[in-house]
Design an enzyme around this catalytic site. Structure first.
Site, PDB file in Angstrom:
ATOM      1  N   GLY A   1       0.744  -1.174  -0.098  1.00 18.49           N
ATOM      2  CA  GLY A   1      -0.004  -0.002  -0.107  1.00 18.49           C
ATOM      3  C   GLY A   1       0.828   1.331  -0.064  1.00 18.49           C
ATOM      4  N   GLY A   2       0.511   1.954   1.048  1.00 19.69           N
ATOM      5  CA  GLY A   2       1.204   3.373   1.112  1.00 19.69           C
ATOM      6  C   GLY A   2       2.491   3.364   1.062  1.00 19.69           C
TER       7      GLY A   2
ATOM      8  N   GLY B   1      19.752   7.539 -34.899  1.00 18.72           N
ATOM      9  CA  GLY B   1      19.258   8.649 -33.677  1.00 18.72           C
ATOM     10  C   GLY B   1      20.031   8.412 -32.242  1.00 18.72           C
ATOM     11  N   ALA B   2      20.472   7.227 -32.002  1.00 18.07           N
ATOM     12  CA  ALA B   2      20.995   6.955 -30.816  1.00 18.07           C
ATOM     13  C   ALA B   2      22.300   7.791 -30.797  1.00 18.07           C
ATOM     14  CB  ALA B   2      21.480   5.558 -30.886  1.00 18.07           C
TER      15      ALA B   2
HETATM   16  C1  HXC Z   1      -2.231  -2.938  11.476  1.00 14.80           C
HETATM   17  C2  HXC Z   1      -0.955  -4.616  11.173  1.00 14.80           C
HETATM   18  C3  HXC Z   1      -1.290  -4.037   9.589  1.00 14.80           C
HETATM   19  C4  HXC Z   1      -1.957  -3.005   9.247  1.00 14.80           C
HETATM   20  C5  HXC Z   1       0.088  -5.537   9.832  1.00 14.80           C
HETATM   21  N1  HXC Z   1      -0.132  -5.626  11.280  1.00 14.80           N
HETATM   22  N2  HXC Z   1      -0.250  -4.806   8.925  1.00 14.80           N
HETATM   23  N3  HXC Z   1      -1.644  -3.777  11.742  1.00 14.80           N
HETATM   24  N4  HXC Z   1      -2.541  -2.282  10.250  1.00 14.80           N
HETATM   25  N5  HXC Z   1      -1.751  -2.562   8.176  1.00 14.80           N
HETATM   26  C6  HXC Z   1       0.054  -6.323  12.361  1.00 14.80           C
HETATM   27  C7  HXC Z   1      -0.531  -7.620  12.447  1.00 14.80           C
HETATM   28  O1  HXC Z   1      -1.900  -7.453  12.940  1.00 14.80           O
HETATM   29  C8  HXC Z   1       0.428  -8.272  13.308  1.00 14.80           C
HETATM   30  O2  HXC Z   1      -0.028  -7.937  14.610  1.00 14.80           O
HETATM   31  C9  HXC Z   1       1.773  -7.758  13.044  1.00 14.80           C
HETATM   32  O3  HXC Z   1       1.414  -6.799  12.366  1.00 14.80           O
HETATM   33  C10 HXC Z   1       2.595  -8.536  12.127  1.00 14.80           C
HETATM   34  O4  HXC Z   1       1.708  -9.027  11.063  1.00 14.80           O
HETATM   35  P1  HXC Z   1       1.565 -10.494  10.451  1.00 14.80           P
HETATM   36  O5  HXC Z   1       0.641 -10.480   9.555  1.00 14.80           O
HETATM   37  O6  HXC Z   1       1.532 -11.487  11.632  1.00 14.80           O
HETATM   38  O7  HXC Z   1       2.865 -10.454   9.738  1.00 14.80           O
HETATM   39  P2  HXC Z   1       3.491 -11.277   8.244  1.00 14.80           P
HETATM   40  O8  HXC Z   1       2.777 -12.636   8.351  1.00 14.80           O
HETATM   41  O9  HXC Z   1       4.823 -11.058   8.002  1.00 14.80           O
HETATM   42  O10 HXC Z   1       2.476 -10.517   7.200  1.00 14.80           O
HETATM   43  C11 HXC Z   1       2.950  -9.100   6.939  1.00 14.80           C
HETATM   44  C12 HXC Z   1       2.065  -8.356   5.955  1.00 14.80           C
HETATM   45  C13 HXC Z   1       0.502  -8.823   6.493  1.00 14.80           C
HETATM   46  C14 HXC Z   1       2.319  -8.914   4.692  1.00 14.80           C
HETATM   47  C15 HXC Z   1       2.372  -6.995   5.902  1.00 14.80           C
HETATM   48  O11 HXC Z   1       0.665  -8.198   7.793  1.00 14.80           O
HETATM   49  C16 HXC Z   1      -0.098  -7.663   5.837  1.00 14.80           C
HETATM   50  O12 HXC Z   1      -0.950  -8.286   4.697  1.00 14.80           O
HETATM   51  N6  HXC Z   1      -0.945  -6.911   6.238  1.00 14.80           N
HETATM   52  C17 HXC Z   1      -1.838  -5.847   5.597  1.00 14.80           C
HETATM   53  C18 HXC Z   1      -1.271  -5.199   4.514  1.00 14.80           C
HETATM   54  C19 HXC Z   1      -2.239  -4.308   3.982  1.00 14.80           C
HETATM   55  O13 HXC Z   1      -3.158  -4.518   3.081  1.00 14.80           O
HETATM   56  N7  HXC Z   1      -2.066  -2.994   4.201  1.00 14.80           N
HETATM   57  C20 HXC Z   1      -3.053  -1.737   4.069  1.00 14.80           C
HETATM   58  C21 HXC Z   1      -2.621  -1.382   2.582  1.00 14.80           C
HETATM   59  S1  HXC Z   1      -3.628  -0.188   1.979  1.00 14.80           S
HETATM   60  P3  HXC Z   1       0.482  -8.832  16.192  1.00 14.80           P
HETATM   61  O14 HXC Z   1      -0.277  -8.070  17.033  1.00 14.80           O
HETATM   62  O15 HXC Z   1       0.037 -10.089  15.952  1.00 14.80           O
HETATM   63  O16 HXC Z   1       1.912  -8.902  16.060  1.00 14.80           O
HETATM   64  C22 HXC Z   1      -2.673   1.314   2.305  1.00 14.80           C
HETATM   65  C23 HXC Z   1      -3.259   2.434   1.984  1.00 14.80           C
HETATM   66  C24 HXC Z   1      -2.523   3.695   1.508  1.00 14.80           C
HETATM   67  O17 HXC Z   1      -1.535   1.218   2.547  1.00 14.80           O
HETATM   68  C25 HXC Z   1      -2.462   3.742  -0.063  1.00 14.80           C
HETATM   69  C26 HXC Z   1      -2.100   5.107  -0.406  1.00 14.80           C
HETATM   70  C27 HXC Z   1      -1.898   5.215  -1.846  1.00 14.80           C
END
Ligand code: HXC
Length: 508
Positions: free
Chosen positions: A169-170, A404-405
């Site tokens: 994401g961001g 051209g290059a």
């Molecule tokens: C809150 C989050 C989080 C998030 C991870 N965590 N992503 N908490 N917001 N976005 C937390 C989990 O709950 C977990 O907490 C800890 O971080 C580790 O995550 P895991 O999933 O256990 O780790 P892993 O298996 O290594 O996976 C990592 C990951 C996955 C691939 C990043 O967590 C994931 O897919 N997260 C969501 C990604 C996502 O969709 N983000 C939003 C994108 S949209 P605990 O307490 O268990 O340790 C965006 C909008 C902005 O960003 C766009 C602007 C252009």
């Protein structure tokens, strides 16, 4: 009094633990360092000064008010790299997966603003899950503020993004607007949407590595400029890169002491070009032989390998090198190579880094694949980038400069200050055989052979261009470093004014 001091130390200790021992261990088990360990490696020992260690999120949804962690998932501050100031933020994956909340964003924004005020580079170490899901639009707003500052800082201070864990994401869009992105192999990923979302939307089954691992982004997509084996190697290489970069767009390039004399000659360069004009050779050998101590930091080494870009030094001062690579696709210019080099040339020009261009290019790559992919626009990017340069441009044609290059590769016509050719240079509209087959279509094989010889003798040399002054001098290969060092010293205070305008309209 002692109580108060102890309490401060205790609060600091708590903050340094981030998401706690178990999560730190999990981070280590994955082969990753923590946010603070990374900072220790990147900066000069003891130089880090942290800001906002006690900042906590203010979210009250989904029970978040019960889980507050000092620092809120990002460590920010400033320090030095070999004595030069840099600002940085390092995402702490052990705290809510390094995700960005409103307050987390405010910490990043603060260092972005300070870096801009101090006109010093900023480095982001990423290991994060994107927007904090529990915060919703507050997190999205935070990203927007970070993005806007990335853009305002672009071309004013160098911005480097280092991807050291999953980034979604961001956390991929901010890096995409910075100058350089580096990744760590096997532990870092970059994607706008992860494998689960991809499966839901497109039914495509793909692993994180296949979707956005270092191997994908350094080769296929070209999103990342390089990848390293592990966190330690990556951070040490970032220190090396920072040594090459100016502090800002007005500071000029850093000057480091060099033992390597500017007038050093290299006799082996006289035999670098093979007798057979269709035989390849490694242009990097030339770069290594002319740069101070052979030190060359390559940018985009694994992507569009038919062009080489990177930083070296001549007489202790940073120089950007751009060179066609005859070892790959005969050094032809295609869309990927044009884009890669254009971006590098624009970085150098924005930060007043002089550019040395080595030319051995048979032309643009023909074919439907390239034309459908927009070769015209991509090739134009490189032409635009060179034509727009106000930094010193020194060009050396080692062998082919066709069509051209020839114009595009920092020729005299688009702004080359000094254009040299080796005696082996061939400057023409195209190779002899292709040219003769067009002009003398239908000729007998004997006629074609005779005309080809005639064309080669007349055009495939540097002298037709030198007779017109398009080439300032035909130089001995062994003297290349000396000629470059003198040229760059002579051009040191080059000053060119461009007409006033809001901004140009690069063919993006
Ligand atoms: C809150 C989050 C989080 C998030 C991870 N965590 N992503 N908490 N917001 N976005 C937390 C989990 O709950 C977990 O907490 C800890 O971080 C580790 O995550 P895991 O999933 O256990 O780790 P892993 O298996 O290594 O996976 C990592 C990951 C996955 C691939 C990043 O967590 C994931 O897919 N997260 C969501 C990604 C996502 O969709 N983000 C939003 C994108 S949209 P605990 O307490 O268990 O340790 C965006 C909008 C902005 O960003 C766009 C602007 C252009």
């Amino acid at each position: 009094m002692k109580d108060i001091l102890d309490k401060l130390e205790q609060r600091r200790e708590e903050a340094r633990l981030g998401g706690g021992k178990a999560r730190i261990e999990a981070q280590h088990k994955r082969g990753k360092l923590t946010a603070r360990e990374r900072i220790e490696l990147l900066l000069d020992k003891g130089s880090f000064e942290e800001f906002d260690m006690f900042v906590e999120h203010r979210s009250i949804d989904f029970g978040m008010e019960k889980t507050k962690v000092p620092g809120d998932g990002v460590v920010t501050g400033w320090g030095t790299v070999n004595g030069r100031t840099v600002y940085l933020f390092s995402k702490d994956f052990t705290v809510f997966g390094g995700s960005l909340s409103e307050t987390h964003a405010q910490k990043i924004i603060k260092v972005q603003d300070m870096a801009m005020r101090a006109r010093a580079p900023i480095i982001g170490l990423f290991d994060a899950g994107g927007a904090r899901i529990q915060e919703g639009v507050a997190a999205l707003g935070g990203y927007g503020e970070v993005f806007k500052r990335n853009v305002i800082a672009s071309g004013v201070i160098p911005q480097i993004s280092v991807i050291m864990g999953p980034c979604a994401g961001g956390d991929v869009y901010s890096p995409a607007m910075t100058d350089f992105i580096f990744m760590v192999r096997d532990t870092s990923y970059m994607f706008v949407t992860g494998p689960d979302v991809v499966k839901t939307v497109t039914n495509e089954v793909v692993t994180a590595e296949e979707l956005g691992g270092a191997s994908v982004h350094t080769t296929k997509s070209g999103v990342a400029d390089g990848a390293f084996e592990n966190d330690v190697e990556c951070l040490l290489q970032m220190r090396r890169l920072i040594d090459f970069l100016p502090e800002n767009n007005e500071s000029g390039v850093p000057q480091w002491p060099s033992e390597d004399k500017g007038d050093r000659e290299d006799a082996s360069l006289d035999t670098l070009i093979p007798d057979n004009p269709n035989k390849p050779y490694d242009i990097k050998e030339l770069i290594h032989k002319v740069a101070d101590e052979g030190d060359f930091f390559e940018i985009g080494a694994a992507h569009a390998k038919n062009i080489v870009t990177g930083f070296g030094r001549i007489s202790g001062r940073t120089t950007g090198f751009v060179a066609n690579q005859p070892l790959v696709l005969a050094g032809v210019l295609d869309s990927a190579a044009s884009r890669k080099a254009a971006r590098f040339v624009r970085f150098c020009d924005a930060f007043n880094i002089p550019i040395v261009t080595f030319v051995d290019v048979p032309g643009f790559l023909p074919g439907t694949d390239q034309e459908y992919g927009g070769l015209i626009k991509h090739g134009a990017k490189l032409l635009f980038a060179y034509s727009q340069c106000t930094v010193p441009l020194v060009t050396v044609i080692t062998r082919k400069a066709f069509g051209g290059a020839y114009d595009v590769m920092a020729s005299k016509h688009v702004g080359g200050d000094l254009n040299y050719a080796w005696p082996t240079a061939q400057i023409a509209v195209m190779g002899a055989k292709g040219a003769v087959e067009i002009i003398f279509r239908g000729g007998t094989p004997e006629e074609i052979a005779a005309r080809t010889k005639e064309y080669e003798d007349r055009f495939l040399s540097p002298f037709v261009a030198a007779e017109r002054g398009y080439i300032d001098d035909v130089i001995m290969p062994h003297s290349t470093r000396r000629r470059l060092a003198r040229a760059l010293a002579m051009l040191r205070h080059k000053h060119v004014e461009m007409p006033s305008r809001k901004h140009d309209n690069l063919p993006v």
